[in-house]
Each structure stands twice: as C-alpha cells, then as structure tokens.
Design a protein around this motif. Structure first.
Motif, PDB file in Angstrom:
ATOM      1  N   GLU A 126       0.831  -1.206   0.000  1.00 49.03           N
ATOM      2  CA  GLU A 126       0.000   0.000   0.000  1.00 49.03           C
ATOM      3  C   GLU A 126       0.865   1.256   0.000  1.00 49.03           C
ATOM      4  OE1 GLU A 126      -3.373   2.173   2.674  1.00 49.03           O
ATOM      5  OE2 GLU A 126      -3.418  -0.008   2.553  1.00 49.03           O
TER       6      GLU A 126
ATOM      7  N   LEU B 140       0.814   3.980  -2.979  1.00 42.38           N
ATOM      8  CA  LEU B 140       0.574   5.392  -2.722  1.00 42.38           C
ATOM      9  C   LEU B 140       1.603   6.260  -3.437  1.00 42.38           C
ATOM     10  CD1 LEU B 140      -1.449   7.056  -1.147  1.00 42.38           C
ATOM     11  CD2 LEU B 140       0.085   6.984   0.802  1.00 42.38           C
TER      12      LEU B 140
ATOM     13  N   ALA C 246       0.655   6.218  -7.078  1.00 43.96           N
ATOM     14  CA  ALA C 246      -0.568   7.004  -7.311  1.00 43.96           C
ATOM     15  C   ALA C 246      -0.275   8.496  -7.288  1.00 43.96           C
ATOM     16  CB  ALA C 246      -1.616   6.655  -6.265  1.00 43.96           C
TER      17      ALA C 246
ATOM     18  N   THR D 202      -4.773   3.927  -1.342  1.00 47.11           N
ATOM     19  CA  THR D 202      -4.652   3.505  -2.731  1.00 47.11           C
ATOM     20  C   THR D 202      -4.264   2.040  -2.780  1.00 47.11           C
ATOM     21  OG1 THR D 202      -3.912   5.703  -3.375  1.00 47.11           O
ATOM     22  CG2 THR D 202      -3.430   3.918  -4.896  1.00 47.11           C
TER      23      THR D 202
ATOM     24  N   THR E 203      -8.911   3.794  -5.177  1.00 47.09           N
ATOM     25  CA  THR E 203      -8.314   4.860  -4.384  1.00 47.09           C
ATOM     26  C   THR E 203      -9.380   5.763  -3.773  1.00 47.09           C
ATOM     27  OG1 THR E 203      -6.694   6.678  -4.446  1.00 47.09           O
ATOM     28  CG2 THR E 203      -8.028   6.370  -6.403  1.00 47.09           C
TER      29      THR E 203
END
Length: 141
Positions: free
Chosen positions: A40, A44, A47, A87, A98
């Motif tokens: 994760e 992130l 993203a 995300t 997300t």
C-alpha cells in the motif's frame, strides 16, 4: 602546586563509540522499514504520479449539480490529499482503487475511484462522493 594544564577530551573523543552505535541503529531501522514497506505504501507513491487520474475524476464530479449544491465550489486536488488517501493497485498495476479527500467551499468529502488503465488513459468504473456531514453517498459513475 603543580600548574600543569588539565587536558579535556573533546566531544568526539568522548562519545565516538556512542555516535557510531546510534548511527548503525538508525541505519538498521531505516533499512528494515524500507525492506518491509507494504504494498500500500508503494501503491501510494505510484498514485502520487497519476495526476490525470484524479484531475479527470474531479472534472466529472464538478459536472454533477447535486455535488456542487452540497459541497459548493470544488478546489483542485492538492498533492497532500493523494498522500493522505488510500490507494490499492492490482498486481499488474492496471486497476486502481483509491480514496482522496476533496474540498468544497461549503464542506469536505471523500472521493472513491475505481478505474482501469486502457493504454495510457484511465477508464472509470466507479466514482462516488461520500459526504460525512450528511451521511450520504452520491454516485457519479
């Protein structure tokens, strides 16, 4: 009396062993955290570079009159909103789920996005706005 000067060690001479031990400890903790970083956290970071994903979704939200009536004028997403959100990418990095916060002139909300990558563009399967103050979910897509 003896007038010899008393030699006093400087900080480095006195504490070099403690300094080296502390530096090794800090570096070790840093390497441990980096090597065990969960997916994760890595998602992130990826993203964060997907600005078009969020900007295009926000444009679709701005076209919804019900959202504008409740939230007011929507501000552009700042990069901190992406980092504060959650995300999750699929293993092939072609799908994303997300959540980011959005700010309006009246109140704030969360925007949930489910999208997949088609070529270099994102296709949206779901965009929802969650308004906590009204305990309401508005489906955009």
């Amino acid at each position: 009396m003896n007038n010899d000067l008393v030699y006093r060690k400087n900080w480095w001479e006195s504490y070099w062993k403690w300094f080296i031990a502390a530096a090794v400890f800090v570096i070790g903790i840093g390497l441990f955290l980096i090597s065990n970083m969960n997916s994760e956290g890595l998602d992130l970071v990826q993203a964060y570079s997907e600005k078009a994903l969020y900007e295009n979704a926000l444009e679709k939200v701005k076209a919804n009159q019900k959202v504008i009536a409740i939230l007011g004028d929507l501000q552009p997403l700042d990069q901190l909103a992406i980092l504060e959100g959650s995300t999750k990418y699929s293993t092939d990095k072609q799908r994303i789920e997300t959540t980011v916060r959005i700010k309006g002139s009246k109140t704030n909300a969360k925007m949930d996005i489910l999208a997949f990558k088609k070529g270099s563009n994102w296709e949206y399967e779901k965009i929802n706005i969650r308004i906590k103050s009204k305990n309401e979910i508005i489906e955009i897509i």
